[in-house]
Design an enzyme around this catalytic site. Structure first.
Site, short mmCIF file in Angstrom:
data_model
loop_
_atom_site.label_atom_id
_atom_site.label_comp_id
_atom_site.label_asym_id
_atom_site.label_seq_id
_atom_site.Cartn_x
_atom_site.Cartn_y
_atom_site.Cartn_z
CG HIS A 33 23.27 21.70 28.00
ND1 HIS A 33 24.12 22.62 28.21
CD2 HIS A 33 22.53 21.86 27.01
CE1 HIS A 33 23.68 23.66 27.44
NE2 HIS A 33 22.78 23.12 26.20
CG ASP A 34 18.10 19.31 28.30
OD1 ASP A 34 18.49 20.15 27.71
OD2 ASP A 34 17.55 18.31 27.99
CG ASP A 73 26.59 22.11 30.66
OD1 ASP A 73 26.54 21.24 29.70
OD2 ASP A 73 25.76 23.27 30.45
CB SER A 103 21.34 25.99 25.21
OG SER A 103 22.13 25.11 24.24
NE ARG A 127 15.71 15.49 20.74
CZ ARG A 127 15.83 16.72 21.25
NH1 ARG A 127 16.44 17.38 20.78
NH2 ARG A 127 15.07 16.56 22.07
#
Length: 367
Positions: free
Chosen positions: A344-345, A311, A150, A217
Protein backbone atom coordinates in the site's frame (compact mmCIF):
# COMPACT_ATOMS: atom_id res chain seq x y z
CA UNK A 1 17.47 17.89 -2.64
CA UNK A 2 14.83 19.28 -0.28
CA UNK A 3 12.40 22.01 -1.32
CA UNK A 4 13.91 24.45 1.19
CA UNK A 5 12.65 26.32 4.25
CA UNK A 6 8.87 26.47 4.65
CA UNK A 7 6.45 27.95 7.17
CA UNK A 8 3.24 26.40 8.45
CA UNK A 9 0.23 28.70 8.45
CA UNK A 10 -3.02 28.50 10.42
CA UNK A 11 -6.33 29.69 9.00
CA UNK A 12 -9.06 30.28 11.60
CA UNK A 13 -12.74 30.19 10.66
CA UNK A 14 -15.34 31.54 13.08
CA UNK A 15 -18.04 29.81 11.09
CA UNK A 16 -19.73 26.58 12.18
CA UNK A 17 -19.42 23.56 9.92
CA UNK A 18 -22.40 21.20 9.74
CA UNK A 19 -21.00 17.69 9.67
CA UNK A 20 -22.42 14.61 7.96
CA UNK A 21 -23.58 13.41 11.38
CA UNK A 22 -25.70 16.54 11.75
CA UNK A 23 -23.49 17.88 14.53
CA UNK A 24 -21.88 21.31 14.38
CA UNK A 25 -18.15 22.00 14.62
CA UNK A 26 -16.73 25.47 15.05
CA UNK A 27 -14.73 27.59 15.21
CA UNK A 28 -12.23 25.71 13.07
CA UNK A 29 -8.48 25.99 12.61
CA UNK A 30 -6.83 24.55 9.51
CA UNK A 31 -3.06 24.16 9.33
CA UNK A 32 -1.61 24.40 5.84
CA UNK A 33 1.54 25.00 3.84
CA UNK A 34 2.00 26.42 0.34
CA UNK A 35 4.76 26.09 -2.23
CA UNK A 36 5.24 28.14 -5.37
CA UNK A 37 3.23 31.18 -6.44
CA UNK A 38 -0.46 31.53 -7.26
CA UNK A 39 -0.72 32.97 -10.76
CA UNK A 40 -2.68 36.10 -11.67
CA UNK A 41 -5.67 34.14 -12.94
CA UNK A 42 -5.59 31.94 -9.81
CA UNK A 43 -5.77 28.87 -12.03
CA UNK A 44 -2.59 26.94 -11.16
CA UNK A 45 -3.42 25.64 -7.66
CA UNK A 46 -2.87 21.97 -6.85
CA UNK A 47 -4.22 20.63 -3.56
CA UNK A 48 -2.33 17.63 -2.19
CA UNK A 49 -4.39 15.65 0.32
CA UNK A 50 -2.61 13.56 2.93
CA UNK A 51 -3.17 10.03 4.24
CA UNK A 52 -4.22 8.83 7.70
CA UNK A 53 -1.28 9.97 9.84
CA UNK A 54 0.04 12.64 7.49
CA UNK A 55 0.19 16.38 7.98
CA UNK A 56 0.33 19.65 6.09
CA UNK A 57 4.13 19.34 6.05
CA UNK A 58 4.31 18.04 2.49
CA UNK A 59 7.78 19.29 1.59
CA UNK A 60 10.77 21.29 2.77
CA UNK A 61 12.03 21.86 6.29
CA UNK A 62 11.07 24.31 9.02
CA UNK A 63 14.72 25.07 9.79
CA UNK A 64 18.17 24.31 8.40
CA UNK A 65 18.90 21.82 11.17
CA UNK A 66 15.66 19.83 10.86
CA UNK A 67 16.63 16.26 10.03
CA UNK A 68 13.56 15.15 8.10
CA UNK A 69 11.92 16.95 5.21
CA UNK A 70 8.19 16.86 4.51
CA UNK A 71 6.49 13.54 3.88
CA UNK A 72 6.48 13.81 0.05
CA UNK A 73 9.39 16.21 -0.37
CA UNK A 74 10.73 14.46 -3.48
CA UNK A 75 7.78 15.42 -5.69
CA UNK A 76 7.62 19.15 -4.85
CA UNK A 77 9.91 21.88 -6.15
CA UNK A 78 11.33 23.43 -9.32
CA UNK A 79 11.38 20.80 -12.05
CA UNK A 80 9.77 18.15 -9.82
CA UNK A 81 6.43 16.42 -10.47
CA UNK A 82 4.66 19.28 -8.72
CA UNK A 83 6.79 21.93 -10.35
CA UNK A 84 6.68 25.04 -8.19
CA UNK A 85 7.82 27.16 -11.13
CA UNK A 86 4.51 26.20 -12.70
CA UNK A 87 2.06 25.31 -9.92
CA UNK A 88 0.92 26.74 -6.60
CA UNK A 89 0.88 23.69 -4.32
CA UNK A 90 -1.21 23.54 -1.15
CA UNK A 91 -1.34 20.88 1.54
CA UNK A 92 -3.63 21.20 4.56
CA UNK A 93 -3.98 19.07 7.66
CA UNK A 94 -7.39 17.40 7.90
CA UNK A 95 -9.78 18.20 10.71
CA UNK A 96 -9.65 15.45 13.31
CA UNK A 97 -5.87 15.25 13.11
CA UNK A 98 -3.34 16.55 15.63
CA UNK A 99 -1.01 18.64 13.47
CA UNK A 100 -2.58 22.06 13.82
CA UNK A 101 -6.10 21.61 12.48
CA UNK A 102 -9.06 21.32 14.85
CA UNK A 103 -9.31 17.85 16.35
CA UNK A 104 -9.77 16.03 19.65
CA UNK A 105 -6.60 17.63 21.07
CA UNK A 106 -8.01 21.13 20.44
CA UNK A 107 -9.69 23.26 23.08
CA UNK A 108 -13.47 22.98 23.15
CA UNK A 109 -14.70 26.60 23.29
CA UNK A 110 -17.73 25.51 25.33
CA UNK A 111 -15.66 24.01 28.16
CA UNK A 112 -12.21 25.55 27.88
CA UNK A 113 -10.76 22.04 27.96
CA UNK A 114 -9.57 19.60 25.33
CA UNK A 115 -12.37 18.05 23.29
CA UNK A 116 -11.10 14.48 23.74
CA UNK A 117 -14.12 12.22 23.08
CA UNK A 118 -16.51 15.20 23.07
CA UNK A 119 -15.14 15.87 19.59
CA UNK A 120 -17.74 14.82 17.01
CA UNK A 121 -17.20 11.90 14.67
CA UNK A 122 -16.00 13.31 11.37
CA UNK A 123 -15.96 11.84 7.87
CA UNK A 124 -13.77 12.27 4.82
CA UNK A 125 -16.56 14.37 3.33
CA UNK A 126 -16.38 16.67 6.36
CA UNK A 127 -12.62 17.00 5.86
CA UNK A 128 -13.19 18.16 2.29
CA UNK A 129 -15.90 20.63 3.29
CA UNK A 130 -13.35 22.19 5.66
CA UNK A 131 -10.76 22.29 2.87
CA UNK A 132 -13.28 24.14 0.70
CA UNK A 133 -13.40 26.85 3.36
CA UNK A 134 -9.63 27.18 3.08
CA UNK A 135 -9.79 27.44 -0.71
CA UNK A 136 -12.36 30.23 -0.31
CA UNK A 137 -10.01 32.01 2.10
CA UNK A 138 -7.14 31.70 -0.40
CA UNK A 139 -9.33 33.05 -3.19
CA UNK A 140 -9.17 29.86 -5.25
CA UNK A 141 -12.45 29.19 -6.99
CA UNK A 142 -11.28 26.19 -9.00
CA UNK A 143 -8.36 23.88 -8.35
CA UNK A 144 -6.17 22.82 -11.24
CA UNK A 145 -5.85 19.41 -9.61
CA UNK A 146 -6.50 17.51 -6.39
CA UNK A 147 -3.95 14.75 -5.81
CA UNK A 148 -3.73 12.21 -3.01
CA UNK A 149 -3.09 8.62 -2.02
CA UNK A 150 -4.93 6.31 0.40
CA UNK A 151 -7.11 8.55 2.60
CA UNK A 152 -5.80 11.39 0.45
CA UNK A 153 -7.26 9.62 -2.57
CA UNK A 154 -10.62 9.45 -0.80
CA UNK A 155 -10.47 13.21 -0.34
CA UNK A 156 -9.68 13.68 -4.04
CA UNK A 157 -12.74 11.58 -4.89
CA UNK A 158 -14.89 13.69 -2.59
CA UNK A 159 -13.68 16.86 -4.26
CA UNK A 160 -14.52 15.43 -7.69
CA UNK A 161 -18.00 14.27 -6.67
CA UNK A 162 -19.09 16.90 -4.14
CA UNK A 163 -17.46 20.00 -5.66
CA UNK A 164 -17.25 19.15 -9.39
CA UNK A 165 -17.36 22.80 -10.42
CA UNK A 166 -14.25 23.50 -8.34
CA UNK A 167 -12.00 20.71 -9.64
CA UNK A 168 -10.08 20.76 -12.92
CA UNK A 169 -8.62 17.27 -12.52
CA UNK A 170 -7.90 14.60 -9.92
CA UNK A 171 -5.13 12.08 -9.37
CA UNK A 172 -6.14 9.20 -7.10
CA UNK A 173 -3.56 6.71 -5.85
CA UNK A 174 -3.94 3.48 -3.83
CA UNK A 175 -7.47 4.09 -2.64
CA UNK A 176 -10.87 2.45 -2.48
CA UNK A 177 -14.51 3.43 -3.01
CA UNK A 178 -15.18 1.91 0.43
CA UNK A 179 -12.94 -0.06 2.83
CA UNK A 180 -13.62 -3.79 2.90
CA UNK A 181 -14.68 -5.80 5.94
CA UNK A 182 -11.06 -6.97 6.22
CA UNK A 183 -9.74 -3.39 6.29
CA UNK A 184 -12.34 -2.42 8.90
CA UNK A 185 -11.50 -5.46 11.04
CA UNK A 186 -7.81 -4.55 11.09
CA UNK A 187 -8.67 -1.04 12.27
CA UNK A 188 -10.96 -2.58 14.89
CA UNK A 189 -8.07 -4.59 16.35
CA UNK A 190 -5.94 -1.43 16.38
CA UNK A 191 -8.72 0.34 18.29
CA UNK A 192 -8.84 -2.46 20.86
CA UNK A 193 -5.13 -2.00 21.47
CA UNK A 194 -5.72 1.64 22.48
CA UNK A 195 -8.97 1.01 24.36
CA UNK A 196 -7.27 -1.67 26.48
CA UNK A 197 -4.30 0.48 27.44
CA UNK A 198 -5.08 1.51 31.05
CA UNK A 199 -3.53 4.90 30.35
CA UNK A 200 -6.15 5.69 27.69
CA UNK A 201 -8.73 6.43 30.44
CA UNK A 202 -11.64 6.56 27.98
CA UNK A 203 -9.90 9.34 26.09
CA UNK A 204 -9.30 11.56 29.13
CA UNK A 205 -5.56 10.94 29.38
CA UNK A 206 -2.89 13.50 30.17
CA UNK A 207 -0.07 11.43 28.70
CA UNK A 208 -0.42 9.54 25.44
CA UNK A 209 -1.28 5.85 26.04
CA UNK A 210 1.98 4.78 24.48
CA UNK A 211 1.72 1.01 24.65
CA UNK A 212 -1.72 0.86 23.09
CA UNK A 213 -0.92 3.41 20.40
CA UNK A 214 2.39 1.71 19.54
CA UNK A 215 0.60 -1.62 19.11
CA UNK A 216 -2.13 0.02 17.03
CA UNK A 217 0.51 1.59 14.81
CA UNK A 218 2.24 -1.77 14.44
CA UNK A 219 -0.99 -3.36 13.23
CA UNK A 220 -1.58 -0.52 10.80
CA UNK A 221 1.99 -0.55 9.56
CA UNK A 222 1.76 -4.22 8.59
CA UNK A 223 -1.19 -3.37 6.32
CA UNK A 224 0.90 -0.73 4.54
CA UNK A 225 3.59 -3.27 3.57
CA UNK A 226 3.56 -6.52 1.59
CA UNK A 227 4.83 -10.04 2.11
CA UNK A 228 7.35 -9.49 -0.67
CA UNK A 229 8.75 -6.27 0.78
CA UNK A 230 8.91 -7.66 4.31
CA UNK A 231 10.68 -10.80 3.11
CA UNK A 232 13.19 -8.73 1.15
CA UNK A 233 13.90 -6.46 4.11
CA UNK A 234 13.80 -8.94 7.02
CA UNK A 235 13.16 -12.47 5.81
CA UNK A 236 13.30 -14.72 8.91
CA UNK A 237 16.48 -13.23 10.31
CA UNK A 238 16.73 -13.31 14.08
CA UNK A 239 17.95 -10.20 15.87
CA UNK A 240 21.69 -10.28 16.42
CA UNK A 241 21.09 -8.73 19.85
CA UNK A 242 19.09 -11.71 21.13
CA UNK A 243 19.74 -15.38 21.65
CA UNK A 244 17.60 -17.52 19.37
CA UNK A 245 16.27 -19.49 22.31
CA UNK A 246 15.71 -16.54 24.63
CA UNK A 247 11.99 -16.47 25.46
CA UNK A 248 11.76 -12.74 24.68
CA UNK A 249 14.20 -12.90 21.77
CA UNK A 250 12.93 -11.17 18.64
CA UNK A 251 13.13 -11.54 14.91
CA UNK A 252 14.37 -8.45 13.07
CA UNK A 253 10.86 -7.75 11.82
CA UNK A 254 9.63 -7.67 15.43
CA UNK A 255 12.29 -5.16 16.42
CA UNK A 256 11.37 -3.04 13.42
CA UNK A 257 7.68 -2.97 14.35
CA UNK A 258 8.54 -2.15 17.97
CA UNK A 259 10.81 0.71 16.94
CA UNK A 260 8.32 2.04 14.41
CA UNK A 261 5.43 1.84 16.86
CA UNK A 262 7.13 3.63 19.74
CA UNK A 263 8.67 6.23 17.45
CA UNK A 264 5.14 7.00 16.23
CA UNK A 265 3.71 7.71 19.69
CA UNK A 266 6.05 10.65 20.14
CA UNK A 267 4.47 12.48 17.21
CA UNK A 268 0.82 11.40 17.06
CA UNK A 269 -2.16 11.55 19.40
CA UNK A 270 -4.13 8.42 20.30
CA UNK A 271 -7.58 10.04 20.11
CA UNK A 272 -6.77 11.56 16.71
CA UNK A 273 -5.66 8.11 15.56
CA UNK A 274 -9.04 6.72 16.64
CA UNK A 275 -11.09 9.48 15.03
CA UNK A 276 -9.29 9.21 11.71
CA UNK A 277 -9.56 5.41 11.78
CA UNK A 278 -13.31 5.84 12.22
CA UNK A 279 -13.42 8.26 9.28
CA UNK A 280 -11.61 5.69 7.12
CA UNK A 281 -13.99 2.90 8.12
CA UNK A 282 -17.06 5.05 7.47
CA UNK A 283 -15.86 6.13 4.05
CA UNK A 284 -18.06 5.30 1.07
CA UNK A 285 -17.84 7.46 -2.02
CA UNK A 286 -21.42 6.40 -2.81
CA UNK A 287 -22.78 7.44 0.60
CA UNK A 288 -26.31 8.74 0.05
CA UNK A 289 -26.46 7.18 -3.42
CA UNK A 290 -27.84 3.92 -4.77
CA UNK A 291 -24.72 3.05 -6.77
CA UNK A 292 -21.24 4.13 -7.78
CA UNK A 293 -22.68 5.34 -11.07
CA UNK A 294 -25.04 7.68 -9.21
CA UNK A 295 -22.17 8.90 -7.02
CA UNK A 296 -19.93 9.60 -10.02
CA UNK A 297 -22.65 11.20 -12.17
CA UNK A 298 -21.73 14.80 -11.14
CA UNK A 299 -18.04 14.34 -12.03
CA UNK A 300 -16.80 16.68 -14.76
CA UNK A 301 -13.03 16.54 -14.22
CA UNK A 302 -10.72 13.96 -15.79
CA UNK A 303 -9.50 11.51 -13.15
CA UNK A 304 -6.27 9.52 -13.24
CA UNK A 305 -6.20 6.40 -11.06
CA UNK A 306 -3.25 4.34 -9.86
CA UNK A 307 -3.30 0.96 -8.14
CA UNK A 308 -0.34 -1.14 -7.05
CA UNK A 309 -0.06 -4.89 -7.58
CA UNK A 310 1.03 -5.78 -4.04
CA UNK A 311 -1.45 -3.51 -2.23
CA UNK A 312 -3.62 -5.90 -0.22
CA UNK A 313 -5.23 -3.18 1.92
CA UNK A 314 -6.94 -1.48 -1.03
CA UNK A 315 -6.29 -3.99 -3.82
CA UNK A 316 -6.39 -3.08 -7.53
CA UNK A 317 -9.85 -4.61 -8.03
CA UNK A 318 -11.33 -1.87 -5.85
CA UNK A 319 -9.83 0.86 -8.02
CA UNK A 320 -10.90 -1.00 -11.16
CA UNK A 321 -14.50 -1.01 -9.89
CA UNK A 322 -14.46 2.79 -9.81
CA UNK A 323 -12.79 3.03 -13.22
CA UNK A 324 -15.44 0.76 -14.74
CA UNK A 325 -18.26 2.88 -13.29
CA UNK A 326 -16.76 6.09 -14.64
CA UNK A 327 -16.27 4.53 -18.07
CA UNK A 328 -19.89 3.38 -18.07
CA UNK A 329 -20.87 7.00 -17.55
CA UNK A 330 -18.59 8.18 -20.36
CA UNK A 331 -16.39 10.19 -17.98
CA UNK A 332 -12.76 11.06 -18.69
CA UNK A 333 -10.82 8.42 -16.79
CA UNK A 334 -7.32 6.97 -17.01
CA UNK A 335 -6.05 3.92 -15.11
CA UNK A 336 -2.57 2.56 -14.46
CA UNK A 337 -1.71 -0.62 -12.57
CA UNK A 338 1.83 -0.26 -11.25
CA UNK A 339 3.92 -3.35 -10.57
CA UNK A 340 5.45 -2.89 -7.13
CA UNK A 341 6.62 -5.00 -4.21
CA UNK A 342 6.02 -2.21 -1.67
CA UNK A 343 2.36 -2.80 -0.90
CA UNK A 344 0.00 0.00 0.00
CA UNK A 345 2.85 2.40 0.75
CA UNK A 346 4.18 2.11 -2.81
CA UNK A 347 2.61 5.47 -3.66
CA UNK A 348 4.88 7.10 -1.07
CA UNK A 349 7.99 4.99 -1.60
CA UNK A 350 8.13 4.65 -5.39
CA UNK A 351 6.92 7.94 -6.80
CA UNK A 352 9.29 7.51 -9.75
CA UNK A 353 7.04 4.69 -11.05
CA UNK A 354 4.17 7.07 -11.70
CA UNK A 355 5.77 10.54 -11.96
CA UNK A 356 6.05 10.55 -15.80
CA UNK A 357 2.43 9.39 -16.11
CA UNK A 358 1.13 12.11 -13.80
CA UNK A 359 3.24 14.75 -15.55
CA UNK A 360 1.76 13.73 -18.90
CA UNK A 361 -1.75 13.79 -17.44
CA UNK A 362 -1.33 17.27 -15.95
CA UNK A 363 0.06 18.55 -19.25
CA UNK A 364 -3.26 17.62 -20.87
CA UNK A 365 -5.51 19.24 -18.24
CA UNK A 366 -7.54 22.24 -19.39
CA UNK A 367 -8.95 24.50 -16.67
Amino acid sequence: MSYGIVTEQIATFDTELRLESGRILGPIDIAYETYGTLNESRSNAILVTHAWTGSAHLAGRYSEDEKRAGWWDEIVGPGALLDTDRYFVICSNVIGSCFGSTGPTSINPKTGKRYNLAFPVITVRDMVKAQALLMDRLGIGKLFCVLGGSMGGMQALEWATQFPERVGSAVVLATTPRPSAQAISLNAVARWAIFNDPNWKKGEYRKNPKDGLALARGIGHITFLSDESMTAKFDRRFSARDGQFDFFGQFEVERYLTYNGYNFVDRFDANSFLYLAKALDLYDVASGCESLEEAFAPVTAPIQFFAFTSDWLYPPAQTEEMVASLKTLGKQVEYHLITSAYGHDAFLLEHQTFTPLVESFLDRVKV
